[in-house]
Scaffold this active site. Structure first.
Site, PDB file in Angstrom:
ATOM      1  N   HIS A 264       0.850  -1.197   0.000  1.00 12.04           N
ATOM      2  CA  HIS A 264       0.000   0.000   0.000  1.00 12.04           C
ATOM      3  C   HIS A 264       0.878   1.237   0.000  1.00 12.04           C
ATOM      4  CE1 HIS A 264       0.503   0.983   4.348  1.00 12.04           C
ATOM      5  NE2 HIS A 264       0.470  -0.320   4.538  1.00 12.04           N
TER       6      HIS A 264
ATOM      7  N   ASP B  50      -0.437   4.397   0.756  1.00 14.45           N
ATOM      8  CA  ASP B  50      -0.874   5.390   1.729  1.00 14.45           C
ATOM      9  C   ASP B  50      -0.128   5.184   3.042  1.00 14.45           C
ATOM     10  OD1 ASP B  50      -2.499   2.962   2.186  1.00 14.45           O
ATOM     11  OD2 ASP B  50      -3.443   4.171   3.759  1.00 14.45           O
TER      12      ASP B  50
ATOM     13  N   ASP C 220       6.520   1.031   5.971  1.00 12.99           N
ATOM     14  CA  ASP C 220       5.092   0.722   5.988  1.00 12.99           C
ATOM     15  C   ASP C 220       4.322   1.704   5.102  1.00 12.99           C
ATOM     16  OD1 ASP C 220       2.616  -0.310   6.739  1.00 12.99           O
ATOM     17  OD2 ASP C 220       2.504   0.905   8.556  1.00 12.99           O
TER      18      ASP C 220
ATOM     19  N   GLU D 176      -5.176   1.702   3.072  1.00 11.68           N
ATOM     20  CA  GLU D 176      -5.044   0.633   4.061  1.00 11.68           C
ATOM     21  C   GLU D 176      -4.987   1.177   5.474  1.00 11.68           C
ATOM     22  OE1 GLU D 176      -3.219  -2.240   6.769  1.00 11.68           O
ATOM     23  OE2 GLU D 176      -2.384  -0.314   6.151  1.00 11.68           O
ATOM     24  N   GLU D 177      -4.264   2.271   5.668  1.00 11.28           N
ATOM     25  CA  GLU D 177      -4.077   2.809   7.021  1.00 11.28           C
ATOM     26  C   GLU D 177      -5.368   3.374   7.601  1.00 11.28           C
ATOM     27  OE1 GLU D 177      -1.602   2.059   8.562  1.00 11.28           O
ATOM     28  OE2 GLU D 177       0.221   2.124   7.380  1.00 11.28           O
TER      29      GLU D 177
ATOM     30  N   HIS E 163       4.222   3.711  12.221  1.00 11.13           N
ATOM     31  CA  HIS E 163       3.135   4.483  12.826  1.00 11.13           C
ATOM     32  C   HIS E 163       3.648   5.479  13.867  1.00 11.13           C
ATOM     33  CE1 HIS E 163      -0.386   1.543  11.745  1.00 11.13           C
ATOM     34  NE2 HIS E 163       0.537   1.601  10.776  1.00 11.13           N
TER      35      HIS E 163
END
Length: 455
Positions: free
Chosen positions: A90, A92, A123, A156-157, A423
């Site tokens: 992903h 995003d 990520d 996705e996030e 994150h």
């Protein structure tokens, strides 16, 4: 790393990989227009689509999904009769949070102490670069032995389910014999790991209202119901004294029987302050891979700076509940909502809005694809054997794919090992891990093609 043509090719491509990851990280592709402009996600999607076209992919398309995001799709045909492998990543990313806490700008890939720092570096923009490296290495050494589909998700996030719903409406799109989800990570740098389980999640926005408007705390405080105080009490009901998650009716006593997570290593990975206790009971692996976990990820209330002596009329929070395999996310949502209603104090008016949900996932690690991956990891990580671990995070698409294509073998690998701090501020990727996993993925595709041909 033992010399072999694929490994040598990947090593030679690493400067290009860094330059490309620099370009991709520069897009502030947070899939929330309230945080960053939609044009940033559109720019990242266009970049991914251009990279696929440059590699000879056909039918490259920007798919407009129901949540307003775009997923990027392309097909690279392989030899006649070869199996099809779907590669997922992903583009995003999570918001950068406190940009002042970053040691370098979050959207500028920066090398420091042998790692590359930037939001999405691990990520999961790095995961897309990993796929490119593996395919390029194969093309330079005899060709790609399988047909490849790539899907790069754009939300996705956010957990808003755009790609899942699109796939359900177009079930022919992502059909594959095997799926490699490039969005998890090794248990430790240098220890090759496949992720066997994922916790699902549900996300609720909770609001309490008690007054028509804020009141002077000196004149009315002590009798006027304070919405912020009510919210604090309500959120506190979600945890036991030891910090364990307590949602009425939701089981929270499962045990993890695989690879264990030593408490000392966890404290170091999580950067727990000296003297501060871990929360919950059971082993660390039980707590982060096999049991539910509630987190209050945001609260709307007056900031300290500029606050006034007022009784608050309204307060709002966003609550995330991670759901372990064996528990249905929809059922967990119902239990959490019922718990919040039952524990709301003082007759405060409660409103609950669901803003995201994804089912947990458990992989079949006995499938033939895992044998091919274990062999590939021995090449990418000489002297090491493949390990299986859980992951506390969620990838909602996994269950959608497993439901749509029950015969497909789903494998989860990636760059989000503990040092990556995904994150969080100062997210980074290990270029050595990017290199080794790219070699691994290339050899997996070779092994998988050979194993299917032998059947």
């Amino acid at each position: 790393m033992t010399a072999n043509p694929i490994a040598e090719t990947v090593a030679s491509l690493m400067p290009r990989a860094r330059a490309e990851l620099t370009e991709l990280v520069a897009f502030q592709s947070v899939a929330d227009p309230a945080v960053f402009p939609r044009s940033e996600c559109e720019g990242a999607a266009d970049w991914v689509a251009g990279a696929l076209r440059a590699e000879g992919f056909q039918d490259v398309a920007l798919l407009d999904t129901p949540d307003g995001s775009q997923s990027v799709y392309g097909v690279l045909p392989g030899p006649e009769g070869a199996p099809t492998v779907l590669l997922y990543a992903h583009y995003d990313v999570q918001p950068p949070l406190d940009e002042d806490a970053w040691l370098s700008p979050p959207f500028e890939l920066t090398e420091r102490n042998g790692r590359w720092y930037g939001r999405g570096a691990a990520d999961c923009k790095g995961g897309f670069i990993m796929h490119l490296l593996a395919l390029r290495a194969l093309k330079a050494n005899g060709g790609v032995p399988v047909s490849v589909k790539v899907i790069a998700e754009g939300s996705e996030e956010q957990g808003t389910g755009g790609l899942e719903r699109y796939a359900e409406a177009h079930p022919e799109l992502l059909t594959a014999d095997a799926v490699v989800i490039g969005d998890t990570g090794n248990f430790r740098v240098g220890l090759p790991t496949v992720t066997a389980t994922l916790r699902g999640m549900t996300m609720l926005r909770v609001q309490l209202d008690t007054l028509e408007g804020n009141l002077h705390s000196g004149q009315f405080g002590g009798a006027a119901p304070d919405a912020l105080a009510a919210l604090i009490r309500l959120l506190d009901s979600l945890r036991a004294e030891d910090g364990s998650t307590t949602v009425d009716g939701l089981a929270a006593d499962a045990a993890w029987d695989g690879l264990q997570y030593p408490e000392g290593e966890f404290r170091q990975d999580a950067k727990v302050l000296d003297g501060v206790e871990l929360i919950g009971s059971g082993t660390v692996a039980d707590r982060v891979w096999a049991r539910p976990a509630v987190t209050v990820i945001g609260i709307d209330c007056p900031p300290v700076v500029g606050s006034t002596p007022s009784v608050q009329a309204s307060a709002r929070a966003q609550v995330s509940l991670r759901v372990p395999p064996g528990t249905d996310a929809a059922e967990a949502t119902e239990l959490l909502t019922a718990h919040l209603k039952a524990h709301t104090p003082w007759g405060a008016r409660l409103s609950v809005e669901q803003v995201g949900q994804g089912q947990p996932f458990r992989a079949d690690t006995s499938s033939p694809a895992y044998t091919s991956m274990a062999e590939a990891m021995r090449v990418g990580y000489p002297g090491e054997e493949m390990q299986s671990s859980g992951m506390g995070g969620s990838i909602p698409l996994c269950n959608t794919l497993a439901t749509l294509y029950p015969e497909a073998e789903i494998l989860l690998i990636g760059l989000s090992e503990p040092e990556a701090q995904i994150h969080a501020v100062n997210e980074s990727v290990s270029p050595e891990e990017l290199e080794r996993l790219s070699v691994t993925e290339a050899h997996f595709l070779l092994n998988y093609a050979q194993s299917k041909a032998a059947q």
